[in-house]
Motif scaffolding. Structure first.
Motif, PDB file in Angstrom:
ATOM      1  N   GLN A 219      -8.514   4.207  -4.505  1.00  0.00           N
ATOM      2  CA  GLN A 219      -7.542   3.351  -5.166  1.00  0.00           C
ATOM      3  C   GLN A 219      -8.274   2.552  -6.231  1.00  0.00           C
TER       4      GLN A 219
ATOM      5  N   TYR B 216      -2.538  -1.707 -13.647  1.00  0.00           N
ATOM      6  CA  TYR B 216      -2.043  -0.588 -12.848  1.00  0.00           C
ATOM      7  C   TYR B 216      -2.882  -0.401 -11.596  1.00  0.00           C
TER       8      TYR B 216
ATOM      9  N   GLU C 276      -3.608   5.550  -7.611  1.00  0.00           N
ATOM     10  CA  GLU C 276      -4.020   6.260  -6.399  1.00  0.00           C
ATOM     11  C   GLU C 276      -4.584   7.623  -6.787  1.00  0.00           C
TER      12      GLU C 276
ATOM     13  N   ASP D 252      -0.674   9.066  -7.819  1.00  0.00           N
ATOM     14  CA  ASP D 252       0.427   8.119  -7.945  1.00  0.00           C
ATOM     15  C   ASP D 252      -0.086   6.906  -8.700  1.00  0.00           C
ATOM     16  N   TRP D 253       0.851   6.071  -9.174  1.00  0.00           N
ATOM     17  CA  TRP D 253       0.451   4.831  -9.843  1.00  0.00           C
ATOM     18  C   TRP D 253       1.625   3.863  -9.839  1.00  0.00           C
ATOM     19  N   ASP D 254       1.313   2.584 -10.042  1.00  0.00           N
ATOM     20  CA  ASP D 254       2.336   1.557 -10.113  1.00  0.00           C
ATOM     21  C   ASP D 254       1.717   0.339 -10.773  1.00  0.00           C
ATOM     22  N   THR D 255       2.566  -0.625 -11.152  1.00  0.00           N
ATOM     23  CA  THR D 255       2.024  -1.876 -11.663  1.00  0.00           C
ATOM     24  C   THR D 255       1.448  -2.668 -10.504  1.00  0.00           C
TER      25      THR D 255
ATOM     26  N   ARG E 270       3.841  -4.928  -8.449  1.00  0.00           N
ATOM     27  CA  ARG E 270       4.714  -4.285  -7.462  1.00  0.00           C
ATOM     28  C   ARG E 270       3.916  -3.688  -6.312  1.00  0.00           C
ATOM     29  N   ALA E 271       2.736  -3.154  -6.623  1.00  0.00           N
ATOM     30  CA  ALA E 271       1.965  -2.458  -5.596  1.00  0.00           C
ATOM     31  C   ALA E 271       1.262  -3.408  -4.643  1.00  0.00           C
TER      32      ALA E 271
END
Length: 200
Positions: free
Chosen positions: A132, A159, A162, A174-177, A180-181
């Motif tokens: 991560q 960001y 993953e 995968d990814w996210d801000t 949010r994560a």
């Protein structure tokens, strides 16, 4: 006739001394071997971390860099698609392929041009086949207004990316801000090291 000399005490002392020296050499050799093995493991871990950061950084750059110059006669961006997809796992690449048309439509309809810039990357967690990473940077964006381009305010990003290791290669799964994560980012995310050559 002089009495014959007896060398047995001297020979015994020499053998004991030699055995002691050999024992010391064995201990020193074993210690050096252990040190080299441990150092090799540390070097391997650092190399893996650098590969993870490199892939995460390239992903953030590529996913956020596109514009009218990449459109073909079918109003698609094949170079953009290929550049991002080569960093993704097959599963994530399939998801990306389903949604990339949204970015292409914004370019066609609004003439949007975006360019990603990475300031820093860090690794929060890593094991033998998953990791991560956090990537921080900004997106510079402009819109077409007639024949002119108008710059908009840069958009900062953080960001959580993953990654998994497939056939010896680290790929984005995968990814996210970060907001949010991670509700409470770990310390490793709060003080990430600047990427080589980055300009904060």
């Amino acid at each position: 006739m002089p009495p014959a000399s007896d060398d047995r005490p001297t020979a015994t002392t020499f053998r004991r001394l030699l055995a002691g020296v050999l024992a010391v050499l064995l201990v020193v050799s074993a210690a050096i071997l252990v040190w080299l093995l441990l150092r090799g493991d540390e070097d391997d871990v650092q190399a893996e971390r650098e590969q993870v950061m490199s892939t995460a950084q390239q992903f953030a750059l590529r996913i956020n860099t596109y514009g009218p110059d990449l459109l073909d006669d079918k109003e698609q961006m094949p170079e953009y698609r290929d550049g991002v997809s080569e960093l993704l796992t097959p599963k994530f690449a399939a998801d990306f392929d389903k949604n990339v048309s949204i970015a292409e439509q914004t370019v066609v309809q609004a003439g949007i041009a975006r360019k990603g810039e990475v300031f820093a990357t860090g690794v929060a967690d890593i094991d033998s086949d998953s990791a991560q990473a956090l990537v921080a940077g900004r997106i510079d964006q402009s819109l077409a207004e007639g024949k002119k381009r108008v710059d908009s305010e840069p958009v900062p990003f953080r960001y959580v990316v993953e990654l998994v290791k497939i056939d010896g290669e680290w790929l984005v799964d995968d990814w996210d801000t970060a907001s949010r994560a991670l509700e409470s980012p770990p310390e490793s995310f709060q003080s990430i090291e600047p990427s080589p050559g980055a300009t904060p």
